[in-house]
Design a protein around this motif. Structure first.
Motif, PDB file in Angstrom:
ATOM      1  N   LEU A   4      24.669  14.260  48.491  1.00  0.00           N
ATOM      2  CA  LEU A   4      23.638  15.312  49.018  1.00  0.00           C
ATOM      3  C   LEU A   4      22.058  15.183  48.817  1.00  0.00           C
ATOM      4  O   LEU A   4      21.395  14.402  48.665  1.00  0.00           O
ATOM      5  CB  LEU A   4      23.080  16.247  47.066  1.00  0.00           C
ATOM      6  N   VAL A   5      21.576  15.851  50.425  1.00  0.00           N
ATOM      7  CA  VAL A   5      20.142  15.521  50.617  1.00  0.00           C
ATOM      8  C   VAL A   5      19.493  16.821  50.313  1.00  0.00           C
ATOM      9  O   VAL A   5      19.636  17.335  50.549  1.00  0.00           O
ATOM     10  CB  VAL A   5      20.574  15.416  52.369  1.00  0.00           C
ATOM     11  N   LEU A   6      18.257  15.989  49.593  1.00  0.00           N
ATOM     12  CA  LEU A   6      17.280  17.638  49.209  1.00  0.00           C
ATOM     13  C   LEU A   6      15.710  16.970  49.544  1.00  0.00           C
ATOM     14  O   LEU A   6      15.086  16.453  49.407  1.00  0.00           O
ATOM     15  CB  LEU A   6      16.933  17.267  47.379  1.00  0.00           C
ATOM     16  N   PRO A   7      15.348  17.995  50.026  1.00  0.00           N
ATOM     17  CA  PRO A   7      13.851  18.022  51.170  1.00  0.00           C
ATOM     18  C   PRO A   7      13.678  18.186  50.502  1.00  0.00           C
ATOM     19  O   PRO A   7      13.664  19.149  49.222  1.00  0.00           O
ATOM     20  CB  PRO A   7      13.903  18.645  52.142  1.00  0.00           C
ATOM     21  N   LEU A   8      11.618  17.544  50.342  1.00  0.00           N
ATOM     22  CA  LEU A   8      11.141  18.063  48.708  1.00  0.00           C
ATOM     23  C   LEU A   8       9.605  17.908  49.096  1.00  0.00           C
ATOM     24  O   LEU A   8       9.265  17.141  50.284  1.00  0.00           O
ATOM     25  CB  LEU A   8      11.213  16.743  47.974  1.00  0.00           C
ATOM     26  N   ILE A  44      22.475  11.595  45.678  1.00  0.00           N
ATOM     27  CA  ILE A  44      22.147  12.374  45.560  1.00  0.00           C
ATOM     28  C   ILE A  44      20.506  11.575  46.272  1.00  0.00           C
ATOM     29  O   ILE A  44      19.981  10.216  46.070  1.00  0.00           O
ATOM     30  CB  ILE A  44      20.905  12.871  44.822  1.00  0.00           C
ATOM     31  N   VAL A  45      20.247  11.549  48.308  1.00  0.00           N
ATOM     32  CA  VAL A  45      19.047  11.054  48.460  1.00  0.00           C
ATOM     33  C   VAL A  45      17.737  12.695  48.639  1.00  0.00           C
ATOM     34  O   VAL A  45      17.694  13.317  49.082  1.00  0.00           O
ATOM     35  CB  VAL A  45      19.128  10.732  49.962  1.00  0.00           C
ATOM     36  N   LEU A  46      16.672  12.145  47.704  1.00  0.00           N
ATOM     37  CA  LEU A  46      15.547  12.949  47.682  1.00  0.00           C
ATOM     38  C   LEU A  46      14.708  12.416  48.652  1.00  0.00           C
ATOM     39  O   LEU A  46      14.450  11.511  48.461  1.00  0.00           O
ATOM     40  CB  LEU A  46      15.122  13.102  46.363  1.00  0.00           C
ATOM     41  N   GLN A  47      13.643  13.225  49.651  1.00  0.00           N
ATOM     42  CA  GLN A  47      13.326  12.736  50.848  1.00  0.00           C
ATOM     43  C   GLN A  47      12.209  13.621  51.462  1.00  0.00           C
ATOM     44  O   GLN A  47      11.758  15.032  50.696  1.00  0.00           O
ATOM     45  CB  GLN A  47      14.136  12.758  52.000  1.00  0.00           C
ATOM     46  N   LEU A  48      10.904  13.395  51.145  1.00  0.00           N
ATOM     47  CA  LEU A  48       9.855  13.670  50.840  1.00  0.00           C
ATOM     48  C   LEU A  48       9.351  14.257  52.383  1.00  0.00           C
ATOM     49  O   LEU A  48       9.274  13.476  53.703  1.00  0.00           O
ATOM     50  CB  LEU A  48       8.633  12.704  50.989  1.00  0.00           C
ATOM     51  N   GLY A  49       9.572  15.519  52.224  1.00  0.00           N
ATOM     52  CA  GLY A  49      10.294  16.574  53.999  1.00  0.00           C
ATOM     53  C   GLY A  49      10.746  15.783  54.682  1.00  0.00           C
ATOM     54  O   GLY A  49      12.409  16.116  53.873  1.00  0.00           O
TER      55      GLY A  49
END
Length: 90
Positions: A4-8, A44-49
């Motif tokens: 699950l990729v979540l751009p933040l 989960i991959v949390l990514q900055l933008g």
């Protein structure tokens, strides 16, 4: 492996990275219901933008620990209480 990729936004990315934020919120919309309900992920991959694949400094990888459903009031979602998926990230 399912991811699950979540751009933040930067503020939330940095809070998770520092360990001061334990949950990431997503509104209970049809889009997020389809992506979360009755599904499990390996990580989960949390990514900055939206960084380039090679930009590992703007990515955090965490194991999938599920989510809970909550009602919260948060400035990002406006002044009224809303239903959210509280995704566990730390």
């Amino acid at each position: 492996m399912t991811t699950l990729v979540l751009p933040l936004k930067a503020i939330y990315f940095n809070q998770i990275k520092d360990g001061t934020k334990d949950e990431e919120y997503r509104l209970m919309t049809p889009y997020w219901c389809k992506r979360l309900e009755d599904r499990t992920y390996d990580r989960i991959v949390l990514q900055l933008g939206y960084p380039a694949q090679s930009d590992l400094a703007r990515r955090l990888v965490r194991p999938w620990r599920g989510y809970t459903i909550k009602t919260i009031t948060h400035p990002h979602f406006g002044p009224d209480p809303v239903g959210v998926f509280a995704i566990k990230v730390n």
